[in-house]
Write a protein that holds these residues in place. Structure first.
Motif, mmCIF file in Angstrom:
data_model
loop_
_atom_site.group_PDB
_atom_site.id
_atom_site.type_symbol
_atom_site.label_atom_id
_atom_site.label_comp_id
_atom_site.label_asym_id
_atom_site.label_seq_id
_atom_site.Cartn_x
_atom_site.Cartn_y
_atom_site.Cartn_z
ATOM 1 N N ILE A 4 0.708 -1.232 0.013
ATOM 2 C CA ILE A 4 0.021 -0.048 -0.045
ATOM 3 C C ILE A 4 0.809 1.146 0.122
ATOM 4 O O ILE A 4 1.693 1.311 0.854
ATOM 5 C CB ILE A 4 -0.992 -0.094 0.987
ATOM 6 C CG1 ILE A 4 -1.849 -1.037 1.395
ATOM 7 C CG2 ILE A 4 -2.003 1.267 1.120
ATOM 8 C CD1 ILE A 4 -2.744 -1.215 2.526
ATOM 9 N N SER A 5 0.736 2.218 -0.943
ATOM 10 C CA SER A 5 1.381 3.466 -1.035
ATOM 11 C C SER A 5 0.492 4.472 -0.754
ATOM 12 O O SER A 5 -0.651 4.526 -1.036
ATOM 13 C CB SER A 5 2.264 3.671 -2.567
ATOM 14 O OG SER A 5 1.136 3.882 -3.509
ATOM 15 N N ARG A 6 1.028 5.281 -0.055
ATOM 16 C CA ARG A 6 0.250 6.707 0.256
ATOM 17 C C ARG A 6 1.075 7.955 -0.294
ATOM 18 O O ARG A 6 2.194 7.972 0.230
ATOM 19 C CB ARG A 6 0.094 6.991 1.786
ATOM 20 C CG ARG A 6 -0.798 8.096 2.278
ATOM 21 C CD ARG A 6 -0.827 8.076 3.770
ATOM 22 N NE ARG A 6 0.403 8.621 4.287
ATOM 23 C CZ ARG A 6 0.643 8.724 5.690
ATOM 24 N NH1 ARG A 6 -0.304 8.548 6.348
ATOM 25 N NH2 ARG A 6 1.852 9.370 6.123
ATOM 26 N N TYR A 41 -4.088 6.702 -1.927
ATOM 27 C CA TYR A 41 -3.743 5.561 -1.342
ATOM 28 C C TYR A 41 -4.001 4.410 -2.660
ATOM 29 O O TYR A 41 -4.914 4.477 -3.449
ATOM 30 C CB TYR A 41 -4.701 5.061 -0.403
ATOM 31 C CG TYR A 41 -4.616 5.834 0.962
ATOM 32 C CD1 TYR A 41 -3.676 5.527 1.958
ATOM 33 C CD2 TYR A 41 -5.273 6.821 1.013
ATOM 34 C CE1 TYR A 41 -3.704 5.985 2.991
ATOM 35 C CE2 TYR A 41 -5.448 7.685 2.157
ATOM 36 C CZ TYR A 41 -4.494 7.417 3.186
ATOM 37 O OH TYR A 41 -4.403 8.075 4.413
ATOM 38 N N HIS A 43 -3.427 0.289 -3.073
ATOM 39 C CA HIS A 43 -3.331 -1.178 -2.701
ATOM 40 C C HIS A 43 -3.137 -1.876 -4.031
ATOM 41 O O HIS A 43 -3.959 -2.031 -4.754
ATOM 42 C CB HIS A 43 -4.450 -1.550 -2.136
ATOM 43 C CG HIS A 43 -5.214 -0.670 -1.092
ATOM 44 N ND1 HIS A 43 -5.510 -1.138 0.435
ATOM 45 C CD2 HIS A 43 -5.526 0.769 -0.881
ATOM 46 C CE1 HIS A 43 -5.792 -0.128 1.107
ATOM 47 N NE2 HIS A 43 -5.944 0.835 0.330
ATOM 48 N N CYS A 44 -1.896 -2.488 -3.824
ATOM 49 C CA CYS A 44 -1.607 -3.299 -5.044
ATOM 50 C C CYS A 44 -1.198 -4.807 -4.470
ATOM 51 O O CYS A 44 -0.393 -4.871 -3.663
ATOM 52 C CB CYS A 44 -0.378 -2.570 -5.881
ATOM 53 S SG CYS A 44 -0.819 -0.968 -6.316
ATOM 54 N N ALA A 116 4.539 1.600 -5.527
ATOM 55 C CA ALA A 116 3.917 0.505 -5.160
ATOM 56 C C ALA A 116 4.416 -0.558 -5.915
ATOM 57 O O ALA A 116 4.760 -1.671 -5.598
ATOM 58 C CB ALA A 116 2.510 0.612 -4.916
#
Length: 368
Positions: A4-6, A41, A43-44, A116
């Motif tokens: 998860i990147s932010r 955000y 999610h990968c 990500a």
């Protein structure tokens, strides 16, 4: 495996418009901006082969495709191709604020997705690499009319002066302010959503065409970055910062007639009449978010004058793009690429191609 990147959105104060290649490759660019605590955000994770589709992408649409070339989202398609990712992927996007509204959301998406996807490959990314590669994808691969400040700002995070040189090199200099001074700046700002989203690339194209005829205005806008820095860092009356914003408003409206439609002018005049010292329409223009500089004692009056708009609370942030979750547990390459047990007789297992190329650390020159 899941990542998860932010990545934060940004507010640009001064120097916007000087970050297009048609300007900075001749004159350089300076921009003053900050990131805020509203985020993109992503999610990968690799998608196991249990479904009829190979890859699933969830944004304002839900895409389930058999080939990455069939993905409609241009940035997703470009990033997967750029990183030579052939395996099935599942990507979920969530944004705190609306897209195409002037806070650098498109670039935050590209930066965050790169971050990500590299993490899924087990590769670290520096903020400089993320910024440069996001610019390359948006400008060279997708052929969008974009500047370079958004990718740099959202990758690095913080209140910074960004200096781009004609040769494509750049520096990001954080403004080091006492906590009280930074809080004072924050307490003078109000952020409103006009309720209108727009495609920045279309408006930017009009601005880029006008750049050769607007050299005087752009030189003035660029010089305001240094003036604003001195105001913040030398303890001058902070109202001067608001007055500079008003000067920028007047200059920026002269770059394109698409930047400030009539209803935006009405909003700005209402806010000024209620006590706002200055303000600006964020991003390329046309709609989205508006920022106003208001003395704390006048905030209620400005909010009352703009009661039909949505007030968006925010704080400054300084983290930039981050990987906030990284689960290394993963299926074997065999289980992720084969759909039945018959392949156990086949000893050849397709592996992901390694990325041997050098990472980008400077901006490529654009040929006219």
């Amino acid at each position: 495996m899941m990542v998860i990147s932010r990545t934060p959105y940004r507010i640009s104060f001064f120097g916007g418009g000087t970050d297009y290649h048609t300007w900075y490759q001749k004159h350089g660019s300076r921009v003053l901006s900050t990131t805020i605590n509203h985020y993109c955000y992503l999610h990968c994770r690799p998608l196991a082969p249990f479904f009829e589709h190979k890859t699933r992408v969830v944004w304002s649409k839900v895409e389930e495709v058999l080939q990455h070339s069939d993905i409609q989202h241009p940035a997703v398609r470009a990033v997967l191709d750029f990183l030579h990712i052939n395996q099935g992927i599942e990507i979920h996007h969530q944004g705190d604020l609306p897209a195409r509204s002037g806070l650098g959301s498109s670039s935050a998406f590209t930066v965050g997705l790169l971050h990500a996807m590299y993490a899924l490959r087990g590769m670290m990314s520096s903020k400089r690499e993320l910024a440069c590669e996001a610019i390359h994808i948006e400008r060279e691969i997708l052929q969008e009319n974009v500047g370079v400040q958004d990718q740099i700002a959202t990758a690095y995070g913080g209140l910074n002066k960004i200096h781009v040189h004609p040769d494509g090199d750049f520096e990001v200099t954080p403004l080091v302010l006492p906590h009280g001074r930074l809080r004072e700046l924050h307490d003078h700002l109000l952020l409103f959503f006009t309720g209108v989203s727009r495609t920045a690339s279309d408006i930017a194209a009009d601005k880029i065409k006008s750049i050769p005829q607007k050299a005087h205005e752009l030189h003035q806008m660029q010089s305001m970055v240094d003036k604003a820095e001195r105001i913040l860092c030398t303890g001058q009356d902070l109202s001067l910062f608001g007055e500079l914003l008003h000067e920028t408003w007047v200059l920026k409206r002269q770059l394109s007639n698409k930047i400030a439609p009539a209803y935006i002018d009405d909003i700005y005049e209402k806010a000024r009449h209620a006590g706002a010292i200055g303000g600006k329409l964020l991003g390329a223009g046309g709609g989205g978010f508006m920022l106003f500089f208001v003395k704390p004692e006048d905030k209620i009056k400005v909010c009352d004058a703009l009661k039909d708009l949505l007030l968006v609370p925010f704080e400054f942030e300084s983290s930039g793009s981050q990987i906030i979750f990284y689960d290394r547990q993963q299926y074997s390459q065999m289980s992720m690429t084969r759909r039945d047990y018959m392949h156990l007789r086949n000893h050849h297992i397709e592996e992901a191609k390694p990325l041997n190329r050098q990472r980008l650390t400077r901006l490529g020159l654009v040929k006219e």
